[in-house]
Scaffold this active site. Structure first.
Site, PDB file in Angstrom:
ATOM      1  N   ARG A 169       0.816  -1.228   0.000  1.00 14.32           N
ATOM      2  CA  ARG A 169       0.000   0.000   0.000  1.00 14.32           C
ATOM      3  C   ARG A 169       0.848   1.277   0.000  1.00 14.32           C
ATOM      4  O   ARG A 169       0.527   2.268   0.660  1.00 14.32           O
ATOM      5  CB  ARG A 169      -0.963   0.027   1.205  1.00 14.32           C
ATOM      6  CG  ARG A 169      -1.961  -1.098   1.219  1.00 14.32           C
ATOM      7  CD  ARG A 169      -2.930  -1.057   0.056  1.00 14.32           C
ATOM      8  NE  ARG A 169      -3.807  -2.215   0.052  1.00 14.32           N
ATOM      9  CZ  ARG A 169      -3.584  -3.322  -0.691  1.00 14.32           C
ATOM     10  NH1 ARG A 169      -2.541  -3.403  -1.499  1.00 14.32           N
ATOM     11  NH2 ARG A 169      -4.422  -4.330  -0.648  1.00 14.32           N
ATOM     12  N   SER A 176     -11.878   0.794   3.393  1.00 16.65           N
ATOM     13  CA  SER A 176     -11.170   0.634   4.669  1.00 16.65           C
ATOM     14  C   SER A 176     -10.593   1.970   5.116  1.00 16.65           C
ATOM     15  O   SER A 176      -9.945   2.660   4.327  1.00 16.65           O
ATOM     16  CB  SER A 176     -10.014  -0.353   4.516  1.00 16.65           C
ATOM     17  OG  SER A 176     -10.518  -1.590   4.119  1.00 16.65           O
ATOM     18  N   GLU A 196      -5.708   5.162   6.147  1.00 15.64           N
ATOM     19  CA  GLU A 196      -5.415   4.948   4.724  1.00 15.64           C
ATOM     20  C   GLU A 196      -5.996   6.112   3.913  1.00 15.64           C
ATOM     21  O   GLU A 196      -5.431   6.565   2.927  1.00 15.64           O
ATOM     22  CB  GLU A 196      -6.064   3.623   4.298  1.00 15.64           C
ATOM     23  CG  GLU A 196      -5.931   3.299   2.844  1.00 15.64           C
ATOM     24  CD  GLU A 196      -6.596   1.968   2.467  1.00 15.64           C
ATOM     25  OE1 GLU A 196      -6.408   0.960   3.165  1.00 15.64           O
ATOM     26  OE2 GLU A 196      -7.312   1.964   1.457  1.00 15.64           O
TER      27      GLU A 196
HETATM   28  C1  LIG Z   1     -16.329   0.653  -1.270  1.00 13.02           C
HETATM   29  C2  LIG Z   1     -14.830   0.775  -1.382  1.00 13.02           C
HETATM   30  C3  LIG Z   1     -14.039  -0.362  -1.377  1.00 13.02           C
HETATM   31  C4  LIG Z   1     -12.646  -0.268  -1.491  1.00 13.02           C
HETATM   32  N1  LIG Z   1     -11.892  -1.413  -1.505  1.00 13.02           N
HETATM   33  C5  LIG Z   1     -10.558  -1.339  -1.666  1.00 13.02           C
HETATM   34  C6  LIG Z   1      -9.760  -2.533  -1.751  1.00 13.02           C
HETATM   35  O1  LIG Z   1     -10.253  -3.646  -1.686  1.00 13.02           O
HETATM   36  N2  LIG Z   1      -8.427  -2.390  -1.907  1.00 13.02           N
HETATM   37  C7  LIG Z   1      -7.828  -1.160  -2.015  1.00 13.02           C
HETATM   38  O2  LIG Z   1      -6.612  -1.111  -2.196  1.00 13.02           O
HETATM   39  N3  LIG Z   1      -8.555  -0.016  -1.930  1.00 13.02           N
HETATM   40  C8  LIG Z   1      -9.890  -0.078  -1.761  1.00 13.02           C
HETATM   41  N4  LIG Z   1     -10.642   1.068  -1.673  1.00 13.02           N
HETATM   42  C9  LIG Z   1      -9.954   2.377  -1.638  1.00 13.02           C
HETATM   43  C10 LIG Z   1      -9.763   3.058  -2.994  1.00 13.02           C
HETATM   44  O3  LIG Z   1     -10.620   2.559  -3.979  1.00 13.02           O
HETATM   45  C11 LIG Z   1      -8.328   3.011  -3.450  1.00 13.02           C
HETATM   46  O4  LIG Z   1      -7.490   3.626  -2.520  1.00 13.02           O
HETATM   47  C12 LIG Z   1      -8.092   3.664  -4.821  1.00 13.02           C
HETATM   48  O5  LIG Z   1      -6.806   3.333  -5.192  1.00 13.02           O
HETATM   49  C13 LIG Z   1      -8.292   5.185  -4.916  1.00 13.02           C
HETATM   50  O6  LIG Z   1      -8.475   5.513  -6.284  1.00 13.02           O
HETATM   51  P1  LIG Z   1      -9.308   6.778  -6.768  1.00 13.02           P
HETATM   52  O7  LIG Z   1      -9.314   6.789  -8.246  1.00 13.02           O
HETATM   53  O8  LIG Z   1     -10.629   6.820  -6.121  1.00 13.02           O
HETATM   54  O9  LIG Z   1      -8.374   7.928  -6.222  1.00 13.02           O
HETATM   55  P2  LIG Z   1      -8.742   9.152  -5.264  1.00 13.02           P
HETATM   56  O10 LIG Z   1      -9.399   8.652  -4.034  1.00 13.02           O
HETATM   57  O11 LIG Z   1      -9.442  10.189  -6.044  1.00 13.02           O
HETATM   58  O12 LIG Z   1      -7.288   9.659  -4.906  1.00 13.02           O
HETATM   59  C14 LIG Z   1      -6.475   8.899  -4.044  1.00 13.02           C
HETATM   60  C15 LIG Z   1      -5.044   9.418  -4.142  1.00 13.02           C
HETATM   61  O13 LIG Z   1      -4.515   9.106  -5.425  1.00 13.02           O
HETATM   62  C16 LIG Z   1      -4.014  10.285  -6.047  1.00 13.02           C
HETATM   63  N5  LIG Z   1      -4.248  10.149  -7.482  1.00 13.02           N
HETATM   64  C17 LIG Z   1      -5.390   9.777  -8.104  1.00 13.02           C
HETATM   65  N6  LIG Z   1      -5.198   9.752  -9.438  1.00 13.02           N
HETATM   66  C18 LIG Z   1      -3.909  10.118  -9.653  1.00 13.02           C
HETATM   67  C19 LIG Z   1      -3.105  10.300 -10.822  1.00 13.02           C
HETATM   68  N7  LIG Z   1      -3.578  10.093 -12.052  1.00 13.02           N
HETATM   69  N8  LIG Z   1      -1.814  10.702 -10.661  1.00 13.02           N
HETATM   70  C20 LIG Z   1      -1.309  10.917  -9.421  1.00 13.02           C
HETATM   71  N9  LIG Z   1      -2.023  10.773  -8.289  1.00 13.02           N
HETATM   72  C21 LIG Z   1      -3.305  10.374  -8.406  1.00 13.02           C
HETATM   73  C22 LIG Z   1      -4.796  11.430  -5.415  1.00 13.02           C
HETATM   74  O14 LIG Z   1      -4.081  12.635  -5.477  1.00 13.02           O
HETATM   75  C23 LIG Z   1      -4.951  10.934  -3.990  1.00 13.02           C
HETATM   76  O15 LIG Z   1      -3.798  11.219  -3.237  1.00 13.02           O
HETATM   77  C24 LIG Z   1     -12.035   1.004  -1.587  1.00 13.02           C
HETATM   78  C25 LIG Z   1     -12.842   2.159  -1.593  1.00 13.02           C
HETATM   79  C26 LIG Z   1     -14.221   2.047  -1.502  1.00 13.02           C
HETATM   80  C27 LIG Z   1     -15.062   3.294  -1.537  1.00 13.02           C
END
Ligand SMILES: Cc1cc2nc3c(=O)[nH]c(=O)nc-3n(C[C@H](O)[C@H](O)[C@H](O)COP(=O)(O)OP(=O)(O)OC[C@H]3O[C@@H](n4cnc5c(N)ncnc54)[C@H](O)[C@@H]3O)c2cc1C
Length: 305
Positions: free
Chosen positions: A162, A214, A289
């Site tokens: 992570r 989480s 996280e």
């Molecule tokens: C219902 C639910 C279940 C989930 N289950 C899991 C799971 O099983 N495993 C897991 O690992 N995570 C899980 N997550 C958490 C989440 O989906 C992850 O952390 C995901 O990687 C975040 O992606 P996002 O596109 O939503 O990014 P955001 O939440 O919009 O951003 C997260 C971070 O990434 C950065 N970021 C986003 N895009 C870019 C880019 N193109 N370049 C540089 N930085 C960037 C942002 O600046 C920010 O710091 C879950 C979330 C939810 C709501």
């Protein structure tokens, strides 16, 4: 690309919390991203890159800066032999499904993660003890300091559990990701495996109320020493407690749900209360996280606030 003003952030994160972004845009190309950065620099305001907002808590007072959403508008992908080449905004469950349709395996564990591939690579996310980093060949990035486009190979990405270089270095915007997959003979079993994963997740996790997945990081070390964060929180008797409109889910204690009118302070206070209680009563350090975006545009781990 239009740069919009005073856009509600509630519609751009899974907790459905947040005030307005002073400026907001959705680039469709590298040129648009550069234009957005140039705009922020000219207005002396911060810019914050987001994906689907599935791991973010925006302040209820909004953000006095430019939100650059790299999502659907920047989400093309294509297959080349056993490689998947995708723009950062591509929807992860769609990539997992399309890969299996192409008889390519490797992304099945991500089927239930509601995010962009850029967001997933940023935190080296995954599930079932797997990380997206295991399949990454290279990542094409924009360096926001000098606006150059560079290639980071897997070892340059510093993938750990992570964690990655993208969490540490704030000047890298992920543009394109090259993912290596394994050819399979038939997709049928993999489809069934993905359906099983989705069924299992919907039985374990809250689905209806807004949440950000989480809240506390689970790591192999924490797991070995004390168990998963959800079990730790449950042992502390904190499952189901609430502050304002934010409640620890009764279904899974590592999830915080918005009961309808939660503010960012409600969520922050609840997270800090849980972390403080774990430290005081069990000497366990829980780390958030989810990242908080302050009105000044700073991205902060909530347990560091
Ligand atoms: C219902 C639910 C279940 C989930 N289950 C899991 C799971 O099983 N495993 C897991 O690992 N995570 C899980 N997550 C958490 C989440 O989906 C992850 O952390 C995901 O990687 C975040 O992606 P996002 O596109 O939503 O990014 P955001 O939440 O919009 O951003 C997260 C971070 O990434 C950065 N970021 C986003 N895009 C870019 C880019 N193109 N370049 C540089 N930085 C960037 C942002 O600046 C920010 O710091 C879950 C979330 C939810 C709501």
């Amino acid at each position: 690309m239009k740069i919009h003003q005073n856009i509600s952030l509630k519609d751009h994160n899974y907790w459905k919390i947040g005030g307005e972004a002073k400026y907001f845009c959705e680039p469709t190309s590298l040129e648009d991203i550069i234009k957005a950065i140039t705009f922020a620099t000219a207005h002396s305001i911060p810019f914050i890159v987001i994906g689907r907002g599935s791991n973010l808590l925006f302040d209820s007072n909004g953000v006095n800066g430019l939100i650059i959403k790299i999502g659907e508008a920047f989400s093309n992908f294509e297959f080349s032999a056993n490689k998947l080449i995708c723009q950062a905004g591509a929807w992860v469950p769609g990539l997992a499904r399309n890969s299996v349709f192409k008889n390519l395996s490797g992304l099945e564990h991500t089927i239930g993660i509601p995010c962009t591939v850029g967001g997933l690579v940023h935190m080296n996310g995954g599930s079932l003890r797997k990380n997206i980093g295991e399949n990454i060949e290279k990542v094409i990035v924009l360096n926001t300091d000098d606006l150059t486009v560079n290639t980071l190979y897997n070892k340059d990405c510093q993938f750990q559990y992570r964690s990655s270089i993208f969490l540490k270095k704030k000047n890298l915007i992920i543009l394109e990701i090259h993912i290596l997959l394994q050819p399979i003979i038939s997709s049928k079993e993999k489809h069934e495996e993905m359906l099983g994963i989705l069924k299992n997740r919907s039985a374990k996790f809250p689905r209806k109320q807004p949440n950000c997945g989480s809240v506390f990081l689970s790591s192999p070390d924490l797991y070995q020493a004390h168990g998963a964060p959800g079990a730790i929180i449950e042992d502390l008797g904190l499952k189901g407690i609430s502050i304002g409109g934010a409640r620890v889910s009764k279904k899974h204690a590592n999830f915080i749900i918005n009961e309808g009118d939660a503010s960012s302070s409600d969520v922050i206070n609840l997270i800090k209360y849980i972390a403080k209680t774990a430290k005081e009563r069990k000497q366990i350090t829980l780390k958030s996280e989810v990242l908080y975006i302050s009105p000044e545009g700073d991205k902060i781990c909530i347990t560091n606030l």
